[in-house]
Design a protein around this motif. Structure first.
Motif, PDB file in Angstrom:
ATOM      1  N   GLU A 107      -7.398   4.346  -2.606  1.00  0.00           N
ATOM      2  CA  GLU A 107      -6.478   5.487  -2.594  1.00  0.00           C
ATOM      3  C   GLU A 107      -5.582   5.448  -1.359  1.00  0.00           C
ATOM      4  OE1 GLU A 107      -6.643  10.402  -2.467  1.00  0.00           O
ATOM      5  OE2 GLU A 107      -8.492   9.218  -2.583  1.00  0.00           O
TER       6      GLU A 107
ATOM      7  N   THR B 226      -4.821   2.801   0.471  1.00  0.00           N
ATOM      8  CA  THR B 226      -3.942   1.629   0.398  1.00  0.00           C
ATOM      9  C   THR B 226      -2.767   1.869  -0.554  1.00  0.00           C
ATOM     10  OG1 THR B 226      -5.809   0.166   0.853  1.00  0.00           O
ATOM     11  CG2 THR B 226      -3.847  -0.841  -0.103  1.00  0.00           C
ATOM     12  N   GLN B 227      -3.022   2.612  -1.642  1.00  0.00           N
ATOM     13  CA  GLN B 227      -1.941   2.919  -2.578  1.00  0.00           C
ATOM     14  C   GLN B 227      -0.840   3.729  -1.895  1.00  0.00           C
ATOM     15  OE1 GLN B 227      -3.196   4.986  -6.108  1.00  0.00           O
ATOM     16  NE2 GLN B 227      -1.138   5.138  -6.952  1.00  0.00           N
TER      17      GLN B 227
ATOM     18  N   GLU C 275       1.245   1.510   0.372  1.00  0.00           N
ATOM     19  CA  GLU C 275       2.228   0.738  -0.384  1.00  0.00           C
ATOM     20  C   GLU C 275       3.412   1.603  -0.807  1.00  0.00           C
ATOM     21  OE1 GLU C 275       2.247  -2.856  -1.181  1.00  0.00           O
ATOM     22  OE2 GLU C 275       1.255  -2.309   0.682  1.00  0.00           O
ATOM     23  N   GLU C 276       3.142   2.845  -1.193  1.00  0.00           N
ATOM     24  CA  GLU C 276       4.232   3.743  -1.566  1.00  0.00           C
ATOM     25  C   GLU C 276       5.150   3.997  -0.372  1.00  0.00           C
ATOM     26  OE1 GLU C 276       2.916   7.332  -3.404  1.00  0.00           O
ATOM     27  OE2 GLU C 276       1.550   6.300  -4.774  1.00  0.00           O
TER      28      GLU C 276
END
Length: 334
Positions: free
Chosen positions: A314, A316-317, A320-321
């Motif tokens: 969660e 890491t997502q 990236e965003e």
């Protein structure tokens, strides 16, 4: 006695030797000068006047427009080279490189080098690529990896040290064109930075975080989500402070948490006011993705954290965003 012709010949020889000394291969041997810097246009990055870097150096006439998407260097524990790590002399000063990976953290001025050295051999023997995440340092081991933090913007990058320089007394590192761009000091030519050598245990944690994030082997790895265990200074449990856009929360002291929640570190600042300013900005622009924001004093720094997140995936997502929007962050355990 020497004839006038012989004396003139010796003077000419001395002048030529001085000129050659100023054009030695290596990013730190040239003088700083004003020139051109990149200005992003549709499709390509054009150049405009301003900024500063080394004499006859600068960006290409056109450079890629996706520099923020270029991943940081992927750190590894590599065998150190023999030649580049021997003592050497430049301009009468002796430099003694480190011959093992040991603690190194220093603040100073960072600069960058570009097209003049693009394609030339670095001290490691690799060709210099101004669009990769590399750096030149007078004494850090070659090859090694370092985390470089802008003390002005709080942005961080990881670079591979594969070259020697700079050799100006007030500078501690020369970054590639792309690394300087990602830190935000490209147009100025230089900026205040902190350089920290990555040691084997942290390299292992960074790579483990990438594996846990599910990056397939052989594909580009995520560079913005290293997992770092924060150094703790007190023993009181933390109380998360939710920042408000108009009234940033005051900084609190770094504390020990009994849990192992994941947080994003969004920046590290020398001034509390800078940290609180960015805290307010993130509260406005990223409230939909960040659970909460807090400023934590750790030593001489004021660190801005977002979290907690329940899982590494969660966190890491969100990294990236944010990266896709030009904002750097990385994952820590607290």
């Amino acid at each position: 006695m020497l004839s006038e012709k012989s004396r003139n010949g010796l003077v000419l020889t001395a002048i030529l030797a001085s000129v050659c000394a100023l054009t030695l291969t290596g990013c730190g041997t040239t003088q700083k000068s004003s020139g051109k810097v990149a200005s992003k246009k549709a499709g390509k990055v054009k150049v405009k006047k301003g900024g500063g870097y080394y004499l006859d150096d600068g960006p290409m006439d056109e450079v890629p427009d996706n520099l923020l998407e270029i991943p940081d260097a992927e750190p590894k524990v590599e065998k150190l080279a023999s030649g580049p790590n021997k003592p050497y002399v430049v301009f009468g000063q002796t430099y003694t490189p480190m011959t093992q990976l040991s603690a190194y953290r220093k603040q100073g001025v960072g600069s960058w080098y570009g097209k003049k050295f693009h394609g030339q051999k670095t001290s490691s023997g690799e060709p210099y690529d101004m669009f990769k995440m590399t750096a030149a340092h007078p004494t850090l081991p070659i090859p090694s990896y370092a985390r470089v933090t802008s003390l002005e913007t709080g942005k961080q990058v990881i670079v591979k040290v594969n070259d020697r320089g700079p050799f100006l007394s007030n500078r501690i590192i020369d970054l590639s064109y792309t690394a300087a761009y990602k830190l935000g000091y490209l147009e100025k030519g230089s900026g205040r930075v902190e350089v920290e050598l990555l040691l084997p245990d942290e390299i292992e944690r960074i790579n483990l975080a990438r594996q846990n994030a599910g990056s397939p082997i052989g594909e580009p790895q995520v560079a913005a989500a290293p997992v770092v265990t924060e150094k703790q200074e007190t023993a009181a449990p933390p109380a998360t402070v939710v920042a408000q856009a108009d009234t940033p929360a005051p900084a609190k002291q770094e504390t020990v948490s009994g849990g192992q929640a994941y947080y994003l570190q969004l920046g590290a600042y020398q001034e509390a006011s800078n940290a609180q300013s960015y805290q307010a900005s993130f509260s406005l622009n990223w409230a939909h993705r960040l659970p909460s924001l807090e400023v934590v004093q750790s030593g001489n720094y004021y660190k801005l954290f977002a979290g907690p997140f329940n899982t590494l995936a969660e966190a890491t997502q969100v990294v990236e965003e944010m990266k896709s929007m030009g904002t750097s962050s990385f994952v820590v355990r607290r």
